[in-house]
Scaffold this active site. Sequence first.
Site, PDB file in Angstrom:
ATOM      1  N   GLY A 169       0.784  -1.223   0.000  1.00  0.00           N
ATOM      2  CA  GLY A 169       0.000   0.000   0.000  1.00  0.00           C
ATOM      3  C   GLY A 169       0.816   1.274   0.000  1.00  0.00           C
ATOM      4  NE  ARG A 196       7.151 -11.719 -12.167  1.00  0.00           N
ATOM      5  CZ  ARG A 196       8.387 -11.400 -12.532  1.00  0.00           C
ATOM      6  NH1 ARG A 196       8.767 -10.134 -12.513  1.00  0.00           N
ATOM      7  NH2 ARG A 196       9.247 -12.327 -12.910  1.00  0.00           N
ATOM      8  CB  ALA A 197       3.789  -4.267  -9.224  1.00  0.00           C
ATOM      9  CG  ASP A 257      -6.269  -6.264   0.454  1.00  0.00           C
ATOM     10  OD1 ASP A 257      -6.006  -7.479   0.484  1.00  0.00           O
ATOM     11  OD2 ASP A 257      -5.423  -5.381   0.611  1.00  0.00           O
ATOM     12  CB  SER A 265      -2.373 -14.616   1.038  1.00  0.00           C
ATOM     13  OG  SER A 265      -1.347 -14.285   0.142  1.00  0.00           O
ATOM     14  CE  LYS A 289      -2.785  -4.034   0.249  1.00  0.00           C
ATOM     15  NZ  LYS A 289      -2.135  -5.355   0.127  1.00  0.00           N
TER      16      LYS A 289
END
Length: 516
Positions: A169, A196-197, A257, A265, A289
């Site tokens: 974030g 990765r982004a 999210d 995760s 976030k």
Amino acid sequence: MRLTVRLVDIAARGILLHHNDAKSLGVLAGDRIVISSPVTGKATVDYVETTGTLIDQGRIGVYHHTNEQLTLTENEVVEVRVADRPVSLDYIKKKMEGEKLTREDIRAIVADIVQDTLSPSEITAFVVSSYINQLDMDEIESLTRAMVETGDQLSFHAGPIVDKHSIGGVPGNKISLIVVPIIAASGLLIPKTSSRAITGAGGTADLMEVLAPVEFSASEVQEMTIKTGGVIVWGGATNIAPADDKIIIQEYPFKIDQIGQMIASVMAKKFAVGADVVAIDIPVGKYCKVHTIEEGKKLARQFIDLGERLNMRVECALTYGDAPVGRAIGPKLEIKEALSVLEGSDSPRSLIQKSCVIAGIALELAGKANRGEGANLALEILRSGKALKKFLDIIAVQGGTPDVSSEKITVGEHFYTVRADSTGYVIDLNNHSLITIARTAGAPADHGAGLYLHAKHGTSLSKGDPIFTIYADRKWRLEKAIEEARRLRPVMVEGMLIDRVPNVREWVPGRSRNLE
């Protein structure tokens, strides 16, 4: 039913049937069928798409992803039948209705996700139902364990194994490039798998890829970690917690999210690499976030609780998230900045301080430093040059060229500097807008693209002073990024006077005040 294969050069998974063949089978678009090869004995389940023109009746179009599992040849004859409905769909519906899922329910759902038994829309149904009816800690633990069980795992004989994670974030959060070599230089093992982004201007894996390959199997990650003490690799290539990537892909279009899935995760990946201790960075700020300290503490307690259930020691740091970490945003710009810190630069202070704080927590958890002394030990390792040497070792073991320095990193050749149009102070940095501009410039796909901040919160500016510079590898991308910068105005500069509120009534000299 027997059908003749036609190989279709489409990367996605799936098969294509003529309308009449689909009708004969009794299936509609989106239904599942089993395809089996009498030649190889291989079989798989996949989803039906139908057409009246692209495939002749009596033929079956097999997409590339599906044929990777079947290895069929053109004009081969295959057996096709209707597939059974996955029982995991009943468990997803159960969650939709607000019921609690058992460990066995979740294990079945995750197994079907990994085996591609569930369609993207069905995975989305699981994501959304878990978002509306939040997962409790028992369900989060079950999801974590199921993610680990369905993928590869690392196993080290020596310990403790260290790991760290940032929930994201904040742009420019390149601290893994500094934390990992500090930890490895201390004598501990840190097998860092990174992302990765998706919506950002550069995930840690995107940054590291500037210097070395990042795609390795789990066994290669373990071997390299034992050899050098640490790695920085892309988790998506390791087959560690493979269900996670499939879930994230379905979350992305909705910008979901889901907290429970996010915790599972993160912790599944840490558990799978064998981590004993984990330091977690939770940025807090209005563009993050997590927006408040209270929210951050609640999330931290959930991470710590799950860690205890998994026999991992977890500690969380609530960090400042209202501005980028350091001044660089974008792969090469961030690598250049991280290397300069490893080489001994005293700035940017935000990057040095945050890196040492997170590394310090990990060092304390692993018993390398007493509580409260970890950050100082991390800074000592950084200043000694040991972290730089270790980072170069990591680059080498991953197949990169260790003869690298901050001066040798070249950024985008096209650039434009945005300047202050008035005198004042920087009072706000919009992280979302900064990321949008960097991505418009080409980051992370174009490694040289991004932006560099000359001013941050509280910086005093005179009219014409530089605020930030946009870099791009391609001129047309720079032009688009300049347009975005003018539209978004991500850095707010204000003087001491915010505004004047005028008295709009006409003033008549000599008019007496009304005292009645």
